[in-house]
Each structure stands twice: as C-alpha cells, then as structure tokens.
Design an enzyme around this catalytic site. Structure first.
Site, PDB file in Angstrom:
ATOM      1  N   ARG A  71       7.549   6.807   4.710  1.00  0.00           N
ATOM      2  CA  ARG A  71       6.411   6.291   3.929  1.00  0.00           C
ATOM      3  C   ARG A  71       5.526   5.394   4.796  1.00  0.00           C
ATOM      4  O   ARG A  71       6.003   4.565   5.571  1.00  0.00           O
ATOM      5  CB  ARG A  71       6.940   5.488   2.734  1.00  0.00           C
ATOM      6  N   VAL A  72       4.233   5.577   4.681  1.00  0.00           N
ATOM      7  CA  VAL A  72       3.257   4.720   5.356  1.00  0.00           C
ATOM      8  C   VAL A  72       2.394   4.085   4.274  1.00  0.00           C
ATOM      9  O   VAL A  72       1.950   4.765   3.347  1.00  0.00           O
ATOM     10  CB  VAL A  72       2.392   5.559   6.329  1.00  0.00           C
ATOM     11  N   GLY A  73       2.172   2.794   4.395  1.00  0.00           N
ATOM     12  CA  GLY A  73       1.375   2.090   3.392  1.00  0.00           C
ATOM     13  C   GLY A  73      -0.085   1.983   3.795  1.00  0.00           C
ATOM     14  O   GLY A  73      -0.597   2.750   4.613  1.00  0.00           O
ATOM     15  N   ASP A  74      -0.752   1.008   3.212  1.00  0.00           N
ATOM     16  CA  ASP A  74      -2.183   0.809   3.464  1.00  0.00           C
ATOM     17  C   ASP A  74      -2.460   0.117   4.800  1.00  0.00           C
ATOM     18  O   ASP A  74      -3.551   0.241   5.359  1.00  0.00           O
ATOM     19  CB  ASP A  74      -2.811  -0.029   2.339  1.00  0.00           C
ATOM     20  N   SER A 109       8.960  -9.267   5.559  1.00  0.00           N
ATOM     21  CA  SER A 109       7.955  -8.241   5.233  1.00  0.00           C
ATOM     22  C   SER A 109       6.995  -7.939   6.376  1.00  0.00           C
ATOM     23  O   SER A 109       6.073  -7.139   6.213  1.00  0.00           O
ATOM     24  CB  SER A 109       7.160  -8.656   3.996  1.00  0.00           C
ATOM     25  N   GLY A 169       0.704  -0.962  -1.219  1.00  0.00           N
ATOM     26  CA  GLY A 169      -0.235  -0.196  -0.411  1.00  0.00           C
ATOM     27  C   GLY A 169      -0.801   1.031  -1.095  1.00  0.00           C
ATOM     28  O   GLY A 169      -1.965   1.384  -0.892  1.00  0.00           O
ATOM     29  N   THR A 204      -3.432  -6.969   0.900  1.00  0.00           N
ATOM     30  CA  THR A 204      -1.981  -7.140   0.865  1.00  0.00           C
ATOM     31  C   THR A 204      -1.485  -6.636  -0.478  1.00  0.00           C
ATOM     32  O   THR A 204      -2.265  -6.502  -1.418  1.00  0.00           O
ATOM     33  CB  THR A 204      -1.609  -8.622   1.086  1.00  0.00           C
ATOM     34  N   GLY A 205      -0.205  -6.355  -0.568  1.00  0.00           N
ATOM     35  CA  GLY A 205       0.361  -5.905  -1.835  1.00  0.00           C
ATOM     36  C   GLY A 205       0.765  -4.444  -1.771  1.00  0.00           C
ATOM     37  O   GLY A 205       0.998  -3.904  -0.686  1.00  0.00           O
ATOM     38  N   THR A 240       2.691  -5.059   9.112  1.00  0.00           N
ATOM     39  CA  THR A 240       3.722  -5.170   8.071  1.00  0.00           C
ATOM     40  C   THR A 240       4.923  -4.285   8.389  1.00  0.00           C
ATOM     41  O   THR A 240       4.806  -3.310   9.143  1.00  0.00           O
ATOM     42  CB  THR A 240       3.132  -4.726   6.711  1.00  0.00           C
ATOM     43  N   THR A 262       2.484  -8.156   3.610  1.00  0.00           N
ATOM     44  CA  THR A 262       1.689  -7.923   4.808  1.00  0.00           C
ATOM     45  C   THR A 262       0.994  -9.198   5.286  1.00  0.00           C
ATOM     46  O   THR A 262       0.535  -9.979   4.467  1.00  0.00           O
ATOM     47  CB  THR A 262       0.540  -6.970   4.421  1.00  0.00           C
TER      48      THR A 262
HETATM   49  N1  GLY Z   1       0.754  -3.610   1.928  1.00  0.00           N
HETATM   50  C1  GLY Z   1       1.898  -3.221   2.607  1.00  0.00           C
HETATM   51  C2  GLY Z   1       2.447  -1.926   2.242  1.00  0.00           C
HETATM   52  O1  GLY Z   1       2.271  -1.486   1.115  1.00  0.00           O
HETATM   53  O2  GLY Z   1       3.102  -1.324   3.050  1.00  0.00           O
END
Ligand code: GLY
Length: 327
Positions: free
Chosen positions: A218-221, A88, A244, A241-242, A208, A190
C-alpha cells in the site's frame, strides 16, 4: 531589492495596508478565530503535529545559516525520520500487516521540480532519496525494489532497525489481525512541511511510514505530488496528513494550492479540501485529515476534519504549536 519592498510589491496596496496593520487577510466568519491566518515578516516554516517543532527548529537553522528553502525542508523532516521513537515516520514506524516498515516521501521546490519515493524499506532518510531522484534522474517517482536499488547505486546505505516495542505491538495486532489499518487521529502521523524563505521562495516535503498494519504494498498520499504535497511558487504550497486514501481521492494538496490561486485564504482553501472529503465519504468515523498551506504572499493557515490536529509554526517571533481549525 529589499525583502520588505519586495513583499510590499507582492501584496499590492490593499495587502500592504493590511500587512502594516498586522491584519489577517479577510477570513470567513467560520475561520475568524484561527490564530494562524496572518502574514508573518521574514521566513516561515510550517509542519504537521508535535514532531513539527524540532523539525521546524532544524529547518530554521538551515535557512539562518544560508541554506536554501529546499535544504531547509529536507533537513527539517530528516530530524523526525531519525527519531526511532516516532511510530509514524521513518524506520521507527509501525509495520504493515506482514511486519515490514515501508516508507513514502516526496519533496518539491518553488519551480515545481519534484522527487518522490514510495514503498521503500530499510533507508533512514527517504526524503533525501526523493530529493536525489529529483536532482539526478529525469523522473519524479521511484518505487519499491527499483527505488532501493537506485538508492544503493547512488550512495545511500541501508540501516537495519529492530525495535522490541514495535515487534510486540505488531504481534499483538496479529492476535486479531483485523483487515483494518489503524489511522492516527491525534498527536502524530505523517510529517508534512511547507516553508518560505526571506525572498518569498517556497518548498515542501512530506515523509511517513504510512498507516499502521496496511496491506503490504500500500502507498498513501505522502509520496504523491498533488496529494500529500504540492508546491507552485506562483500560488503557494500545501501539505497533508491523515488517512492518505481520503487525500488522494480529492488530490488534496493540489486542490488547496489551486483554491489559493483563485483568491481563497490558506485556511479557507484547506477547509474547502476537507469539505470535499466530507461530501464524498459517508463514514469518516475514526479518521483524520489535516492540511497546511502557505500562500505566495506569506499568508498561512490550516484546517482539519476533526479536533486534535495541531501544527508547528516557526516565524521570526519563534516556534509554536498551533491547534488547527476543524469542522
Ligand atoms: N498520510 C499518510 C498515509 O496515509 O500514508
């Protein structure tokens, strides 16, 4: 000014009395059992999940050798980025639904300077590129092909990694190819790191490979300042974490830092961010979110949506994995 004296001045009289007594900073009843709601002496490093342990070790060594807290949070998470058994973070991560491993990372210092990269492919250390964006450009965030070109032009090299186990897992996922990304709710995700040096200066990093089998693009948090990470030396630092999308919708890490600025303890602030996520989403089954925070006076804590989130805490007393409060 000595570190202890500076710390006492930061805390004021009541805080100093609590500090000397080894007390916590008045947690709410629900958080009283949190073992991590306390004021450590000296530097402090917190990071998410089990992989936080080796990352913290490295960050600690960097500070002990005279490196800055910014160096520490960069080099700490680089350990995890280089671990090709990690699914991850870094180039060993699980791919998106089209089979591409895409990476997101950001870094921020005590004074709020920030750098970020998103949707980056084939670089081992996105966190170092994020730092370079911060230090060498007038921008905060670079993404995709432009970020890759900029990284190549600025001395970073690509690395091609093929991991048979990852290819096999993707092929298996393709058999059903459900339009449903897979979120990690236990053990990993993450790596987010927040740290404070002996002078009370803060910094944070986050990196991450994102959610497994996500839509390409896709882009996360994690690369978003205020979502996956937020640092303001006047108030504190937080990382997430988790899933996003859940974190972005409440500007999670920024929320935590602002709540600490208003006087909440770190664990209370993390809990309130989780409660906001809960209030805004009906179905959080199979989803996890966790926050970690350090307040400007060195108090720290964390909170998660559900059981299973743990984080690594390195103080002068050692480096240990702490189960997060949740609810
Ligand atoms: N927290 C990582 C993501 O959602 O990409």
């Amino acid at each position: 000014m000595g570190v202890e004296r500076r710390r006492f001045i930061q805390l004021g009289l009541a805080g100093t009395a609590a500090y000397l007594a080894g007390c916590t900073d008045a947690p709410t009843a629900a958080l009283e059992e949190s073992p991590a709601e306390k004021l450590p002496q000296g530097p402090l490093v917190l990071s998410t999940w089990d992989h936080g342990l080796p990352a913290n070790e490295r960050a600690w060594e960097v500070m002990r050798a005279g490196g800055s807290v910014l160096d520490a949070v960069e080099q700490g998470v680089m350990v995890v980025e280089s671990d090709l058994s990690n699914r991850s973070v870094g180039l060993g991560g699980l791919p998106d639904r089209d089979g591409h491993v895409t990476l997101d990372a950001c870094i921020q210092d005590h004074d709020g300077r920030a750098g970020s990269v998103a949707f980056l492919q084939r670089f081992e250390h996105p966190i170092s590129i994020a730092r370079a964006v911060m230090e060498r450009t007038p921008h905060v965030m670079l993404a995709g092909a432009g970020a890759e070109r900029w990284a190549l032009e600025n001395g970073f090299s690509t690395r091609d990694v093929q991991i048979p186990e990852v290819q096999a897992a993707w092929q298996k996922w393709l058999e059903r190819g459900e339009y449903k990304p897979v979120a990690n709710i236990e053990n990993h995700d993450t790596i987010g790191m927040v740290a404070m040096d002996a002078q009370g200066r803060l910094a944070g990093s986050c990196t991450t490979s994102g959610m497994a089998y996500k839509v390409h693009g896709r882009v996360g948090d994690s690369p978003i300042i205020g979502a996956g990470l937020f640092v303001d030396g006047e108030a504190g630092a937080a990382c997430a974490t988790g899933v996003g999308e859940l974190v972005i919708r409440v500007a999670g890490s920024h929320t935590v830092v602002e709540l600490m600025r208003q006087g909440r303890s770190p664990a209370e602030a993390c809990k309130e961010a989780v409660l906001r996520i809960q209030r805004k989403h009906k179905d959080l089954k199979d989803m996890q979110v966790g926050f970690l925070a350090i307040r400007a006076d060195g108090a720290y804590g964390g909170y998660a949506l559900r059981d299973g989130f743990s984080y690594a805490v390195h103080t002068a007393q050692g480096n240990e994995l702490v189960p997060s409060a949740f609810g």
